[in-house]
Design an enzyme around this catalytic site. Structure first.
Site, mmCIF file in Angstrom:
data_model
loop_
_atom_site.group_PDB
_atom_site.id
_atom_site.type_symbol
_atom_site.label_atom_id
_atom_site.label_comp_id
_atom_site.label_asym_id
_atom_site.label_seq_id
_atom_site.Cartn_x
_atom_site.Cartn_y
_atom_site.Cartn_z
ATOM 1 N N TYR A 124 -3.204 -2.270 -10.522
ATOM 2 C CA TYR A 124 -3.306 -2.305 -8.921
ATOM 3 C C TYR A 124 -2.514 -3.143 -8.436
ATOM 4 O O TYR A 124 -1.360 -2.813 -7.317
ATOM 5 C CB TYR A 124 -4.730 -2.045 -8.464
ATOM 6 C CG TYR A 124 -4.554 -2.105 -6.993
ATOM 7 C CD1 TYR A 124 -4.189 -1.011 -6.225
ATOM 8 C CD2 TYR A 124 -5.280 -3.182 -6.142
ATOM 9 C CE1 TYR A 124 -4.425 -0.663 -4.665
ATOM 10 C CE2 TYR A 124 -5.194 -3.182 -4.932
ATOM 11 C CZ TYR A 124 -4.816 -2.130 -4.067
ATOM 12 O OH TYR A 124 -4.872 -1.794 -2.729
ATOM 13 N N VAL B 210 1.193 -3.719 3.997
ATOM 14 C CA VAL B 210 1.213 -4.960 4.459
ATOM 15 C C VAL B 210 2.537 -5.880 4.403
ATOM 16 O O VAL B 210 2.624 -7.087 4.962
ATOM 17 C CB VAL B 210 0.016 -5.695 4.408
ATOM 18 C CG1 VAL B 210 -1.446 -5.332 5.030
ATOM 19 C CG2 VAL B 210 -0.076 -6.149 2.792
ATOM 20 N N SER C 206 0.988 -1.130 0.048
ATOM 21 C CA SER C 206 0.040 -0.181 -0.113
ATOM 22 C C SER C 206 0.831 1.396 0.159
ATOM 23 O O SER C 206 0.343 2.434 -0.193
ATOM 24 C CB SER C 206 -0.984 0.052 1.205
ATOM 25 O OG SER C 206 -2.018 -0.899 0.991
ATOM 26 N N LYS D 45 0.667 3.360 -3.237
ATOM 27 C CA LYS D 45 -0.507 4.460 -3.449
ATOM 28 C C LYS D 45 -0.026 5.595 -3.231
ATOM 29 O O LYS D 45 -0.732 6.519 -3.704
ATOM 30 C CB LYS D 45 -1.621 4.007 -1.997
ATOM 31 C CG LYS D 45 -2.099 2.681 -2.437
ATOM 32 C CD LYS D 45 -3.185 2.309 -1.123
ATOM 33 C CE LYS D 45 -3.807 1.090 -1.226
ATOM 34 N NZ LYS D 45 -4.589 0.536 0.289
ATOM 35 N N TYR E 186 -3.936 3.362 8.053
ATOM 36 C CA TYR E 186 -5.185 2.409 8.281
ATOM 37 C C TYR E 186 -6.149 3.033 9.554
ATOM 38 O O TYR E 186 -5.879 4.200 9.666
ATOM 39 C CB TYR E 186 -4.811 1.182 8.499
ATOM 40 C CG TYR E 186 -4.125 0.447 7.400
ATOM 41 C CD1 TYR E 186 -4.514 0.699 5.967
ATOM 42 C CD2 TYR E 186 -3.163 -0.452 7.437
ATOM 43 C CE1 TYR E 186 -3.756 -0.097 4.964
ATOM 44 C CE2 TYR E 186 -2.350 -0.743 6.483
ATOM 45 C CZ TYR E 186 -2.830 -0.520 4.997
ATOM 46 O OH TYR E 186 -2.164 -1.308 4.185
#
Length: 313
Positions: A196, A266, A71, A74, A248
């Site tokens: 993605y 992660v 992530s 992103k 998160y």
């Protein structure tokens, strides 16, 4: 001057000390196991890198070993999409904390296919759709962008992780098709998901990550090269989103205790931006209940507290 980072006599010694402490501390957690390729990563890896705006590099432990950024990708995708879309992007993805799990379907249904922010999975999938729509070869463009920022032409996607992501990406597919039903995905869903999953599988080291995001600590200008990667307003906006949504459901706690814009993945990595100082990147695969790497959180927390780096002081 109050709020100015304290300069330790030997920053490298502090980084080494924190890694040694992390190795000795059993903070619990387990590696991500819902992606088989990640479940096989050695949980004992611990790395920490700090790169200051003047080019000083401080590393310890496994800071040079590449790992799946997941992530954290992103952040790069968002920066690319903001360059192409500017304010129009915010009509398709909001800038609010979600208060729900990073892969929540329920919230997306309630809010008619408009994700709360670009750092939850649905938001990142919308950003991926933007990249697929605006680049003829979006995956290649993404890797070249990251390589350029990190000054490392060897950065690549881990194809085993990429395939593993695709094989176990049903929930992300559900998010994408739901958004497609609301008209918020323009390209074909399989192509968007492929991008993605690809960007999540890109492998970088702590040193790569710290170097690549230096522009966020320097009002959009990449330290060392002087190249303007984005304008100051965009750097401000990305940092604001990192502060509110980058960790998160632990984002509020991280802001409360550490006070730095940050993004985790992660794969066990975290990158934290210290405006006017530099970037901290840490890696340790075992995750806590929020999906954040326990030892990496602790290392960045201790480093920031020792030096008084919080942006809120």
């Amino acid at each position: 001057m109050e709020g100015t980072p304290k300069q330790p006599k030997n920053c490298s010694s502090l980084v080494e000390e924190l890694v040694e402490q992390a190795r000795k501390t059993a903070l619990g957690g387990q590696v991500a196991d819902y992606i088989p390729a990640l479940a096989e990563v050695n949980p004992d890896y611990v790395g920490l890198a700090v790169i200051e705006l003047d080019g000083s590099v401080h590393t310890a432990g496994d800071a040079d070993i590449p790992f799946s950024i997941q992530s954290i990708s992103k952040v790069f995708g968002l920066a690319m999409a903001m360059q192409r879309m500017d304010d129009i992007l915010w009509e398709r993805v909001r800038m609010e904390p979600s208060g729900q799990a990073f892969n929540s379907i329920v919230q997306l249904e309630w809010e008619h296919g408009i994700p709360r922010n670009p750092f939850i999975n649905a938001g990142a999938i919308v950003v991926s759709d933007v990249l697929v729509s605006h680049y003829s070869a979006s995956k290649s463009a993404f890797v070249q962008y990251v390589r350029h920022l990190a000054s490392n032409s060897a950065i690549h996607a881990d194809h085993r992780v990429w395939e593993s992501e695709k094989e176990h990406g049903n929930r992300n597919a559900a998010l994408a098709y739901l958004m497609k039903s609301f008209g918020n995905i323009e390209s074909e869903v399989p192509e968007v998901l492929d991008h993605y999953f690809f960007q999540c599988s890109v492998a970088m080291s702590c040193v790569d990550l710290a170097r690549s995001l230096g522009f966020l600590a320097n009002r959009g200008v990449q330290p060392g090269t002087g190249e303007r990667i984005c304008d100051a307003r965009s750097a401000h906006r990305i940092n604001a989103l990192l502060s509110t949504s980058g960790m998160y459901d632990q984002s509020g706690e991280f802001a409360f205790t550490v006070g730095l814009p940050a993004k985790s993945g992660v794969g066990g990595g975290i990158v934290a931006v210290v405006p006017d100082y530099g970037v901290i990147a840490a890696w340790s695969p075992p995750l806590n209940r929020f999906g954040n790497p326990s030892r990496a959180v602790e290392m960045i927390t201790q480093f920031a507290q020792r030096l008084g780096l919080s942006v809120y002081t």
